[in-house]
Design a protein around this motif. Structure first.
Motif, PDB file in Angstrom:
ATOM      1  N   ALA A 196      17.802  12.909  -5.091  1.00  0.00           N
ATOM      2  CA  ALA A 196      17.693  14.019  -4.613  1.00  0.00           C
ATOM      3  C   ALA A 196      17.353  15.448  -5.455  1.00  0.00           C
ATOM      4  O   ALA A 196      16.384  16.177  -4.938  1.00  0.00           O
ATOM      5  CB  ALA A 196      19.087  14.575  -3.654  1.00  0.00           C
ATOM      6  N   GLN A 197      18.058  15.281  -6.514  1.00  0.00           N
ATOM      7  CA  GLN A 197      17.420  16.428  -7.646  1.00  0.00           C
ATOM      8  C   GLN A 197      16.122  16.017  -7.987  1.00  0.00           C
ATOM      9  O   GLN A 197      15.144  17.146  -8.058  1.00  0.00           O
ATOM     10  CB  GLN A 197      18.397  16.320  -8.863  1.00  0.00           C
ATOM     11  N   GLU A 198      15.708  14.902  -8.104  1.00  0.00           N
ATOM     12  CA  GLU A 198      14.226  14.720  -8.513  1.00  0.00           C
ATOM     13  C   GLU A 198      13.130  15.270  -7.319  1.00  0.00           C
ATOM     14  O   GLU A 198      12.251  15.943  -7.833  1.00  0.00           O
ATOM     15  CB  GLU A 198      13.698  13.335  -8.561  1.00  0.00           C
ATOM     16  N   VAL A 199      13.492  15.162  -6.111  1.00  0.00           N
ATOM     17  CA  VAL A 199      12.888  15.625  -4.881  1.00  0.00           C
ATOM     18  C   VAL A 199      13.006  16.997  -5.134  1.00  0.00           C
ATOM     19  O   VAL A 199      11.626  17.774  -4.791  1.00  0.00           O
ATOM     20  CB  VAL A 199      13.413  15.046  -3.506  1.00  0.00           C
ATOM     21  N   GLU A 200      14.281  17.714  -5.549  1.00  0.00           N
ATOM     22  CA  GLU A 200      14.062  19.070  -5.445  1.00  0.00           C
ATOM     23  C   GLU A 200      13.294  19.732  -6.385  1.00  0.00           C
ATOM     24  O   GLU A 200      12.766  20.654  -6.410  1.00  0.00           O
ATOM     25  CB  GLU A 200      15.684  19.611  -5.654  1.00  0.00           C
ATOM     26  N   ILE A 201      13.350  18.989  -7.822  1.00  0.00           N
ATOM     27  CA  ILE A 201      12.703  19.765  -8.978  1.00  0.00           C
ATOM     28  C   ILE A 201      11.020  19.585  -8.637  1.00  0.00           C
ATOM     29  O   ILE A 201      10.433  20.548  -8.912  1.00  0.00           O
ATOM     30  CB  ILE A 201      12.690  18.871 -10.209  1.00  0.00           C
ATOM     31  N   ALA A 202      10.841  18.420  -7.837  1.00  0.00           N
ATOM     32  CA  ALA A 202       8.996  18.405  -7.369  1.00  0.00           C
ATOM     33  C   ALA A 202       9.015  19.700  -6.482  1.00  0.00           C
ATOM     34  O   ALA A 202       7.699  20.193  -6.429  1.00  0.00           O
ATOM     35  CB  ALA A 202       8.995  17.110  -6.595  1.00  0.00           C
ATOM     36  N   ARG A 203       9.936  19.800  -5.599  1.00  0.00           N
ATOM     37  CA  ARG A 203       9.597  21.070  -4.535  1.00  0.00           C
ATOM     38  C   ARG A 203       9.657  22.257  -5.312  1.00  0.00           C
ATOM     39  O   ARG A 203       8.780  22.965  -4.920  1.00  0.00           O
ATOM     40  CB  ARG A 203      10.865  20.898  -3.554  1.00  0.00           C
ATOM     41  N   THR A 204      10.512  22.415  -6.290  1.00  0.00           N
ATOM     42  CA  THR A 204      10.418  23.842  -7.032  1.00  0.00           C
ATOM     43  C   THR A 204       9.248  23.953  -7.643  1.00  0.00           C
ATOM     44  O   THR A 204       8.818  24.961  -7.945  1.00  0.00           O
ATOM     45  CB  THR A 204      11.691  23.664  -8.046  1.00  0.00           C
ATOM     46  N   GLU A 205       8.629  22.779  -8.579  1.00  0.00           N
ATOM     47  CA  GLU A 205       7.643  22.806  -9.422  1.00  0.00           C
ATOM     48  C   GLU A 205       6.511  23.438  -8.279  1.00  0.00           C
ATOM     49  O   GLU A 205       5.679  24.217  -8.681  1.00  0.00           O
ATOM     50  CB  GLU A 205       7.471  21.614  -9.969  1.00  0.00           C
TER      51      GLU A 205
END
Length: 272
Positions: A81-90
């Protein structure tokens, strides 16, 4: 019973001279055997206790492993989930960077337009508005201020300028008239009228936007301006006053004749 008979037979078979020694040896052997059996039993009990402890530890470790496996599974979900959020943030950062590049020219244009608006309007609160323009230009140029904050500051300046259109205000200022500099009370009526009056009420005037200068007014406007200043300072109730306001211009300004008329104005803290 057989063991006892055998032991008795053995004892009977032992010569009398050696009976005492042999009996003591047999007793010692029996005691040794009992001690060995007791020690062996103690070892067996100790091993059984160790086995129970090992089994309990094994079960405890199994439960701990199960807990760790469940925890690791939950952590893997959180990491995903954090990887998805990191991608969204980037992605958001990339879009924000693009917005910043597009927003900066717009903000510069808005500040320039605001400065032009101040330059062509009647010169009320000159120091405050000049400082606001300088502050906006400095804010837009700063790298440590976010684009959102820059936009908010520019928007606040526009809102402040907009609020001047439906308010009246009185403040003291030093102005330059035909007779030199004067310390006066300045009256602003919305964005359409700017007047002055000295503290002794001996001199009253207005700002002529067409000529770009202060000009005196006749004595017939002295009391009206004085009362309007008192209303602006909340020293008296709003009332119907006569003050000179610019004559309305038609849509085609090139065919209009600039002028002022003596109009009735309801000074109720609201002028636009």
């Amino acid at each position: 019973m057989k063991h006892k008979l055998i032991a008795i037979s053995v004892l009977c078979a032992v010569p009398a001279s050696a009976g005492a020694d042999s009996l003591q040896d047999v007793v010692r052997e029996g005691e040794s055997w009992l001690s060995a059996q007791q020690a062996s039993q103690e070892r067996v009990d100790a091993l059984a206790a160790q086995t129970e402890d090992a089994e309990a530890e094994y079960r405890r470790l199994l439960r701990q492993i199960e807990g760790l496996e469940a925890y690791n599974a939950q952590v893997r979900k959180q990491v995903k989930a954090q990887e998805v959020e990191i991608a969204r943030t980037e992605d958001s950062i990339a879009k924000a960077t693009e917005v910043d590049r597009q927003l900066l020219p717009l903000l510069i244009s808005m500040v320039d337009a605001y400065a032009d608006l101040v330059a062509v309007s009647i010169p009320y609160l000159p120091d405050e508005r000049r400082e606001r323009i300088a502050f906006l230009r400095d804010t837009v140029d700063r790298a440590d201020v976010s684009a959102a904050e820059k936009f908010r500051q520019v928007l606040d300046a526009y809102l402040a300028e907009l609020s001047y259109g439906n308010t009246i205000e009185a403040y003291t200022d030093t102005i330059r008239t035909e007779d030199g500099e004067r310390e006066v009370n300045v009256l602003r009526l919305g964005r359409i009228g700017l007047f002055y009056q000295t503290a002794d009420r001996a001199h009253t005037g207005r700002w002529n936007q067409e000529a770009g200068r202060w000009e005196p007014l006749g004595s017939e406007f002295r009391n009206g301006i004085y009362q309007a200043i008192r209303v602006a300072n909340k020293l008296t109730a709003p009332s119907l006053l006569i003050v000179p306001l610019p004559a309305p211009k038609p849509a085609d300004a090139s065919s209009a004749k600039a002028g002022y008329g003596s109009d009735l104005l309801n000074v109720a803290g609201d002028a636009s």
